[in-house]
Design an enzyme around this catalytic site. Structure first.
Site, mmCIF file in Angstrom:
data_model
loop_
_atom_site.group_PDB
_atom_site.id
_atom_site.type_symbol
_atom_site.label_atom_id
_atom_site.label_comp_id
_atom_site.label_asym_id
_atom_site.label_seq_id
_atom_site.Cartn_x
_atom_site.Cartn_y
_atom_site.Cartn_z
ATOM 1 N N LYS A 85 0.828 -1.214 0.000
ATOM 2 C CA LYS A 85 0.000 0.000 0.000
ATOM 3 C C LYS A 85 0.862 1.265 0.000
ATOM 4 C CE LYS A 85 -0.940 0.590 4.975
ATOM 5 N NZ LYS A 85 -2.009 0.731 5.978
ATOM 6 N N ASP A 86 2.184 1.118 0.242
ATOM 7 C CA ASP A 86 3.096 2.262 0.191
ATOM 8 C C ASP A 86 3.732 2.447 -1.182
ATOM 9 O OD1 ASP A 86 2.705 2.816 2.882
ATOM 10 O OD2 ASP A 86 4.430 1.637 3.535
ATOM 11 N N ARG A 133 -7.750 8.516 3.495
ATOM 12 C CA ARG A 133 -8.842 7.558 3.301
ATOM 13 C C ARG A 133 -9.595 7.334 4.605
ATOM 14 N NH1 ARG A 133 -9.265 2.349 4.831
ATOM 15 N NH2 ARG A 133 -7.067 2.331 5.431
ATOM 16 N N ARG A 134 -8.848 7.069 5.686
ATOM 17 C CA ARG A 134 -9.512 6.844 6.964
ATOM 18 C C ARG A 134 -10.200 8.107 7.461
ATOM 19 N NH1 ARG A 134 -4.269 3.513 8.995
ATOM 20 N NH2 ARG A 134 -4.954 1.407 8.421
ATOM 21 N N ARG A 151 0.865 11.122 12.776
ATOM 22 C CA ARG A 151 1.958 10.502 12.058
ATOM 23 C C ARG A 151 2.764 9.575 12.969
ATOM 24 N NH1 ARG A 151 4.832 12.526 8.034
ATOM 25 N NH2 ARG A 151 5.844 10.494 8.200
ATOM 26 N N ARG A 157 2.239 5.689 17.218
ATOM 27 C CA ARG A 157 0.813 6.043 17.245
ATOM 28 C C ARG A 157 0.115 5.448 18.466
ATOM 29 N NH1 ARG A 157 -1.125 4.983 11.170
ATOM 30 N NH2 ARG A 157 0.843 3.851 10.946
ATOM 31 N N CYS A 244 -1.285 9.754 -2.008
ATOM 32 C CA CYS A 244 -1.607 10.037 -0.605
ATOM 33 C C CYS A 244 -2.509 11.258 -0.456
ATOM 34 C CB CYS A 244 -0.321 10.253 0.196
ATOM 35 S SG CYS A 244 0.433 8.718 0.769
#
Length: 314
Positions: A85-86, A133-134, A151, A157, A244
């Site tokens: 996904k990166d 997205r979230r 971040r 996190r 992104c």
């Protein structure tokens, strides 16, 4: 006879290292190599260094792969291990994703020290996430919540959450599973509640195009069903020119019915504030995975109408 160790390039976060070590262990087992026959090179990326600004402001998802890809092109490493996904949909000339490992759990994890679910959060509660997205999906479901930038790697996190910076956050279930931290999950989000990022839960191996020796080395690790699904999702993302800076979600699954079966792709495009969202689904033969991804993107853009891409930040 192996002349020198195989060199794996990776980011230095605990999750990235766990994924790289998993690839190393699989290569050692698949080919009967000595334990020191595969070594890991940690490479700090721009995405790791920039912690004071949202990634959407400084260049998007390629920031987590740029320096690793440069090392690959310079023959400083033999292969790179990435969270797919990166990985940008357009790779640098001379590089290719040759192998996709079997996918982990694709879902998002809701994590809170005080509430059992997203819906249980009180009005005005704070949700921390760096993912557009979230953010968009949270605002779509709960426009009464406050969303703040969050971040850092998984450990950072979680520490911010414990420090009270936010009332809740989201992380990928796959990453928490790989780190042995699944007990931190408060709720696994249903796919109808939060569609995951394109290629979430998938790990890919990037090599130099034409390097047949390394391609043969990593080939036993490839999981064809996952690779097919990821190809459909990345075609969907590429057609949308997603980055992104774009709230996009997508998930492909294989229908294992008797016969050739089919691939089902679900997708969603949103505006960052969640006020507009367009969802869709296509199904077709597995060999049509890439064209299905492009077709779903075209369908959603047609439904969204002129001007949506600008509103969505694409």
């Amino acid at each position: 006879m192996q002349v020198r160790p195989i060199r794996i390039g990776t980011r230095g976060s605990p999750l990235a290292l766990a994924q790289a070590h998993n690839v190393r262990d699989r290569l050692v087992a698949a080919h009967g190599l000595e334990a020191d026959g595969v070594i890991i090179h940690v490479i700090k990326t721009s995405g790791d260094r920039i912690q004071d600004r949202p990634l959407a402001e400084v260049g998007g998802k390629g920031l987590f792969t740029k320096e690793i890809e440069e090392a690959l092109l310079a023959d400083e490493i033999d292969l790179a291990v990435h969270s797919m996904k990166d990985v940008a949909t357009a790779l640098p000339d001379g590089l290719t994703i040759s192998t996709i490992l079997a996918r982990e759990d694709v879902r998002d994890a809701f994590i809170s020290l005080s509430c059992p679910s997203l819906q249980a959060l009180p009005a005005g509660a704070t949700v921390g996430t760096s993912s557009l997205r979230r953010q968009a999906q949270v605002r779509r479901a709960r426009p009464d919540l406050k969303v703040v930038e969050f971040r850092g790697n998984v450990e950072t996190r979680l520490a911010k959450l414990e420090a009270g910076v936010a009332d809740a956050t989201f992380l990928a279930v796959a990453g928490l599973n790989r780190l042995g931290k699944s007990e931190r999950i408060t709720q696994r989000m249903g796919l109808d509640e939060m569609l995951p990022a394109v290629a979430q839960g998938a790990v890919g191996i990037e090599i130099r195009a034409g390097d047949e020796a390394i391609a043969d080395l990593v080939a036993p690790l490839d999981h064809a069903p996952t690779a097919l699904c990821v190809a459909a999702e990345r075609a969907f993302l590429a057609r949308l020119e997603g980055s992104c800076r774009t709230p996009i979600a997508g998930l492909a699954t294989l229908n294992d019915a008797p016969g050739p079966g089919s691939i089902v792709l679900k997708g969603s495009v949103l505006t960052p504030d969640g006020s507009e969202a367009y969802d869709g689904q296509v199904e077709g033969r597995p060999e049509k995975a890439i064209s299905l991804g492009m077709a779903l993107a075209d369908e959603l853009l047609a439904r969204a109408g002129p001007g949506f891409l600008k509103r969505a930040g694409i």
